[in-house]
Enzyme design. Structure first.
Site, PDB file in Angstrom:
ATOM      1  N   ASP A 146      -0.153   5.020   1.056  1.00 40.34           N
ATOM      2  CA  ASP A 146      -0.395   6.013   2.107  1.00 40.34           C
ATOM      3  C   ASP A 146      -0.246   5.384   3.489  1.00 40.34           C
ATOM      4  O   ASP A 146      -0.866   4.357   3.789  1.00 40.34           O
ATOM      5  CB  ASP A 146      -1.790   6.605   1.956  1.00 40.34           C
ATOM      6  CG  ASP A 146      -1.953   7.366   0.653  1.00 40.34           C
ATOM      7  OD1 ASP A 146      -2.357   8.528   0.695  1.00 40.34           O
ATOM      8  OD2 ASP A 146      -1.669   6.794  -0.415  1.00 40.34           O
ATOM      9  N   ASP A 190      -1.793  -0.969   5.777  1.00 33.69           N
ATOM     10  CA  ASP A 190      -2.130  -0.449   7.108  1.00 33.69           C
ATOM     11  C   ASP A 190      -3.622  -0.294   7.368  1.00 33.69           C
ATOM     12  O   ASP A 190      -4.028  -0.094   8.518  1.00 33.69           O
ATOM     13  CB  ASP A 190      -1.469   0.924   7.317  1.00 33.69           C
ATOM     14  CG  ASP A 190      -2.166   2.020   6.538  1.00 33.69           C
ATOM     15  OD1 ASP A 190      -2.656   2.978   7.159  1.00 33.69           O
ATOM     16  OD2 ASP A 190      -2.256   1.908   5.308  1.00 33.69           O
ATOM     17  N   ASP A 221       0.878  -1.159   0.000  1.00 38.32           N
ATOM     18  CA  ASP A 221       0.000   0.000   0.000  1.00 38.32           C
ATOM     19  C   ASP A 221       0.927   1.224   0.000  1.00 38.32           C
ATOM     20  O   ASP A 221       2.127   1.109   0.275  1.00 38.32           O
ATOM     21  CB  ASP A 221      -0.881  -0.031   1.257  1.00 38.32           C
ATOM     22  CG  ASP A 221      -1.725   1.209   1.404  1.00 38.32           C
ATOM     23  OD1 ASP A 221      -2.335   1.629   0.406  1.00 38.32           O
ATOM     24  OD2 ASP A 221      -1.757   1.770   2.513  1.00 38.32           O
ATOM     25  N   SER A 257      -2.151   1.093  -4.686  1.00 42.90           N
ATOM     26  CA  SER A 257      -2.660   2.132  -3.791  1.00 42.90           C
ATOM     27  C   SER A 257      -4.109   2.499  -4.061  1.00 42.90           C
ATOM     28  O   SER A 257      -4.517   2.648  -5.210  1.00 42.90           O
ATOM     29  CB  SER A 257      -1.792   3.391  -3.937  1.00 42.90           C
ATOM     30  OG  SER A 257      -2.318   4.454  -3.174  1.00 42.90           O
ATOM     31  N   GLY A 258      -4.830   2.685  -2.979  1.00 40.03           N
ATOM     32  CA  GLY A 258      -6.174   3.258  -3.065  1.00 40.03           C
ATOM     33  C   GLY A 258      -6.114   4.766  -3.163  1.00 40.03           C
ATOM     34  O   GLY A 258      -7.149   5.435  -3.197  1.00 40.03           O
TER      35      GLY A 258
END
Length: 243
Positions: A34, A188, A32, A120-121
């Site tokens: 962020d 996370d 991920d 990544s979102g």
């Protein structure tokens, strides 16, 4: 439970893994972005630049805790960014702070022959910047729609949902001829859960409780370089790897 309580008191992590060849034979690691590869939530920083930080940050936190649907929360936050000049994206991408240990870890796994990816979102402009800085092999994220030098408040293309993160992990592994058992995923938040469950080893990094409960193991103290211990490398190995 007693051991975990003692570990928290001492500020260390305790992880249990099955010993075996596969533990030392991982070949793909996906991250991920962020609050994992970087010490920031990009959408929150864009909101800060646009004067709507508190509203966006509240939605971000609820999404990461798994309280609301990720895609719904993403579209709601992006809509609040409507009208933001695109030059703000350029300024932010050049100043994103890397997570402690990110450079060391990525350099180490690269030397060990791993393939690497950021899934990544968040947003592609930032993911591409991080890909370049860390020399990652793949980068996938959401694309912000732009018109006349400003954000429209909408997105282009497929949304990076939790399911798409998991699917892309498998797509990359298949493309590289790597079994899922030989993959590692690090994240996370709640939107990383399916990705971590799909991987051979899912690591929750300084994560919300929702994700810790679904991960194979977790890191709550220190930086990303500690992941090397989970991959079967000793303290001596780690100290000498990037000399």
């Amino acid at each position: 439970d007693v051991l975990n309580q003692k570990a928290r008191t001492l500020g260390i992590d305790v992880a249990f893994q099955k010993e075996g060849l596969i533990r030392r034979a991982k070949r793909l690691i996906v991250f991920d972005m962020d609050s994992t590869l970087i010490q920031a939530e990009v959408i929150n920083e864009l909101a800060r630049a646009h004067g709507c930080y508190n509203h966006v940050a509240e939605i971000t936190e609820r999404a990461m805790q798994g309280e609301i649907n990720f895609e719904e929360s993403l579209r709601a936050r992006v809509a609040l960014l409507k009208g933001l000049p695109t030059e703000a994206l350029d300024r932010l991408s050049s100043s994103l702070p890397l997570m402690t240990g990110a450079t060391s870890l990525c350099q180490s796994v690269k030397r060990l022959g791993y393939k690497t990816a950021v899934l990544s979102g968040g947003f592609m402009f930032a993911a591409e910047s991080i890909q370049k800085r860390l020399e990652l092999d793949y980068a996938y994220a959401n694309r912000l729609e732009q018109k006349d030098g400003r954000l429209t408040g909408d997105l282009n293309g497929d949304i990076m949902t939790p399911q798409r993160k998991a699917n892309l992990l498998e797509v990359i592994a298949t493309h590289e001829g790597i079994s899922l058992e030989q993959t590692v995923a690090v994240g996370d938040g709640a939107n990383d859960a399916l990705m971590l469950e799909k991987a051979g080893l899912g690591i929750a990094f300084h994560a919300k409780s929702y994700l810790k409960a679904r991960a194979d193991t977790s890191i709550s103290a220190g930086g990303l370089e500690r992941i090397l211990y989970f991959l079967g490398h000793s303290g001596f190995d780690i100290s000498t790897m990037n000399r």
